[in-house]
Design a protein around this motif. Structure first.
Motif, PDB file in Angstrom:
ATOM      1  N   UNK A  39      49.074  44.181  33.607  1.00  0.00           N
ATOM      2  CA  UNK A  39      49.254  43.834  35.085  1.00  0.00           C
ATOM      3  C   UNK A  39      47.821  43.685  35.749  1.00  0.00           C
ATOM      4  N   UNK A  40      47.240  44.701  35.713  1.00  0.00           N
ATOM      5  CA  UNK A  40      45.955  44.401  36.510  1.00  0.00           C
ATOM      6  C   UNK A  40      44.968  43.540  36.022  1.00  0.00           C
ATOM      7  N   UNK A  41      45.086  43.391  34.628  1.00  0.00           N
ATOM      8  CA  UNK A  41      44.180  42.349  34.051  1.00  0.00           C
ATOM      9  C   UNK A  41      44.356  40.988  34.491  1.00  0.00           C
ATOM     10  N   UNK A  42      45.941  40.796  34.367  1.00  0.00           N
ATOM     11  CA  UNK A  42      46.498  39.480  35.105  1.00  0.00           C
ATOM     12  C   UNK A  42      46.016  39.335  36.575  1.00  0.00           C
ATOM     13  N   UNK A  43      46.009  40.282  37.484  1.00  0.00           N
ATOM     14  CA  UNK A  43      45.596  40.241  38.583  1.00  0.00           C
ATOM     15  C   UNK A  43      44.167  39.860  38.578  1.00  0.00           C
ATOM     16  N   UNK A  44      43.364  40.456  37.930  1.00  0.00           N
ATOM     17  CA  UNK A  44      41.818  39.947  37.845  1.00  0.00           C
ATOM     18  C   UNK A  44      41.626  38.561  37.431  1.00  0.00           C
ATOM     19  N   UNK A  45      42.541  38.321  36.391  1.00  0.00           N
ATOM     20  CA  UNK A  45      42.319  36.811  35.865  1.00  0.00           C
ATOM     21  C   UNK A  45      42.916  35.946  36.907  1.00  0.00           C
ATOM     22  N   UNK A  46      43.715  36.294  37.747  1.00  0.00           N
ATOM     23  CA  UNK A  46      44.206  35.358  38.958  1.00  0.00           C
ATOM     24  C   UNK A  46      43.183  35.321  39.882  1.00  0.00           C
ATOM     25  N   UNK A  47      42.539  36.237  40.550  1.00  0.00           N
ATOM     26  CA  UNK A  47      41.366  36.431  41.380  1.00  0.00           C
ATOM     27  C   UNK A  47      40.146  35.367  40.822  1.00  0.00           C
ATOM     28  N   UNK A  48      39.956  35.586  39.512  1.00  0.00           N
ATOM     29  CA  UNK A  48      38.862  34.847  38.862  1.00  0.00           C
ATOM     30  C   UNK A  48      39.155  33.256  38.799  1.00  0.00           C
ATOM     31  N   UNK A  49      40.531  32.975  38.363  1.00  0.00           N
ATOM     32  CA  UNK A  49      40.990  31.590  38.408  1.00  0.00           C
ATOM     33  C   UNK A  49      40.788  31.064  39.753  1.00  0.00           C
ATOM     34  N   UNK A  50      41.267  31.582  40.800  1.00  0.00           N
ATOM     35  CA  UNK A  50      41.326  31.227  42.252  1.00  0.00           C
ATOM     36  C   UNK A  50      39.724  30.933  42.769  1.00  0.00           C
ATOM     37  N   UNK A  51      39.026  31.935  42.265  1.00  0.00           N
ATOM     38  CA  UNK A  51      37.609  31.864  42.810  1.00  0.00           C
ATOM     39  C   UNK A  51      37.059  30.602  42.297  1.00  0.00           C
ATOM     40  N   UNK A  52      37.228  30.359  40.933  1.00  0.00           N
ATOM     41  CA  UNK A  52      36.618  29.147  40.171  1.00  0.00           C
ATOM     42  C   UNK A  52      37.112  28.092  40.685  1.00  0.00           C
ATOM     43  N   UNK A  53      38.324  28.103  41.325  1.00  0.00           N
ATOM     44  CA  UNK A  53      38.878  26.694  41.763  1.00  0.00           C
ATOM     45  C   UNK A  53      38.497  26.466  43.287  1.00  0.00           C
ATOM     46  N   UNK A  54      37.576  27.203  43.787  1.00  0.00           N
ATOM     47  CA  UNK A  54      37.299  27.234  45.144  1.00  0.00           C
ATOM     48  C   UNK A  54      38.279  27.475  46.164  1.00  0.00           C
ATOM     49  N   UNK A  55      39.519  28.343  45.715  1.00  0.00           N
ATOM     50  CA  UNK A  55      40.446  28.799  46.693  1.00  0.00           C
ATOM     51  C   UNK A  55      39.842  29.970  47.261  1.00  0.00           C
ATOM     52  N   UNK A  56      39.754  29.816  48.765  1.00  0.00           N
ATOM     53  CA  UNK A  56      39.143  31.000  49.604  1.00  0.00           C
ATOM     54  C   UNK A  56      40.074  32.187  49.827  1.00  0.00           C
ATOM     55  N   UNK A  57      39.490  33.254  49.229  1.00  0.00           N
ATOM     56  CA  UNK A  57      40.183  34.394  49.386  1.00  0.00           C
ATOM     57  C   UNK A  57      40.480  34.978  50.796  1.00  0.00           C
ATOM     58  N   UNK A  58      41.663  35.154  51.066  1.00  0.00           N
ATOM     59  CA  UNK A  58      42.137  35.535  52.513  1.00  0.00           C
ATOM     60  C   UNK A  58      42.378  36.851  52.812  1.00  0.00           C
ATOM     61  N   UNK A  59      42.461  37.930  51.610  1.00  0.00           N
ATOM     62  CA  UNK A  59      42.796  39.211  51.910  1.00  0.00           C
ATOM     63  C   UNK A  59      42.236  40.049  50.665  1.00  0.00           C
ATOM     64  N   UNK A  60      41.963  41.215  50.932  1.00  0.00           N
ATOM     65  CA  UNK A  60      41.325  42.085  50.133  1.00  0.00           C
ATOM     66  C   UNK A  60      42.504  43.107  49.439  1.00  0.00           C
ATOM     67  N   UNK A  61      43.637  42.928  49.704  1.00  0.00           N
ATOM     68  CA  UNK A  61      44.436  43.847  49.079  1.00  0.00           C
ATOM     69  C   UNK A  61      44.799  43.600  47.537  1.00  0.00           C
TER      70      UNK A  61
END
Length: 150
Positions: free
Chosen positions: A65-87
């Motif tokens: 689950x943690x690896x999944x969350x990390x990959x989600x953040x990575x993919x969104x970052x690479x797609x230039x989707x702005x992070x709106x929360x640090x949770x």
């Protein structure tokens, strides 16, 4: 004497085999590994795969689950989707720091820096980039190290 030596070698090899099998980390689902590799070159496809996996991941162990969350953040970052929360990144960091996980911790710190950069907190972002460099001293992941420096 030969039988005793052969028996000792046989027992020793069984013990070593057991130790190697017992110490091996559980591997991640192949789909998740594929999404990770896609996240750099084709983040939109990775996001689609990750979205489709969301319900299945809930039944997986905490490590997956943690690896999944990390990959989600990575993919969104690479797609230039702005992070709106640090949770999400705070959960990931807490898990990897508590586990002393050396494989994913540098990348988690790097993406924490990316999250705080998007949130407009440059000093916090720089702190996380520095932590990423500190924990990647023995790493051979030169792509990640170059991204941290950039």
């Amino acid at each position: 004497m030969k039988q005793g030596a052969l028996l000792q070698i046989y027992l020793l090899s069984i013990i070593l085999l057991h130790c190697f099998c017992g110490c091996e980390n559980r591997s991640y689902p192949q789909t998740l590994i594929s999404a990770d590799s896609l996240s750099s070159m084709n983040p939109d496809s990775a996001i689609a795969i990750l979205t489709a996996m969301k319900e299945k991941i809930a039944a997986e162990n905490k490590q997956t689950q943690m690896y999944y969350q990390l990959i989600c953040l990575k993919a969104k970052d690479k797609a230039y989707i702005t992070h709106t929360s640090d949770s999400s990144i705070l959960q990931i960091l807490k898990y990897y720091e508590q586990k002393g996980e050396k494989k994913h911790l540098p990348e988690a710190y790097y993406y924490a820096g990316r999250v705080y950069r998007d949130l407009g907190d440059a000093p916090q972002a720089l702190d996380y980039y520095q932590k990423a460099l500190d924990v990647s001293q023995s790493s051979k992941d030169y792509k990640l190290i170059s991204r941290i420096y950039s």
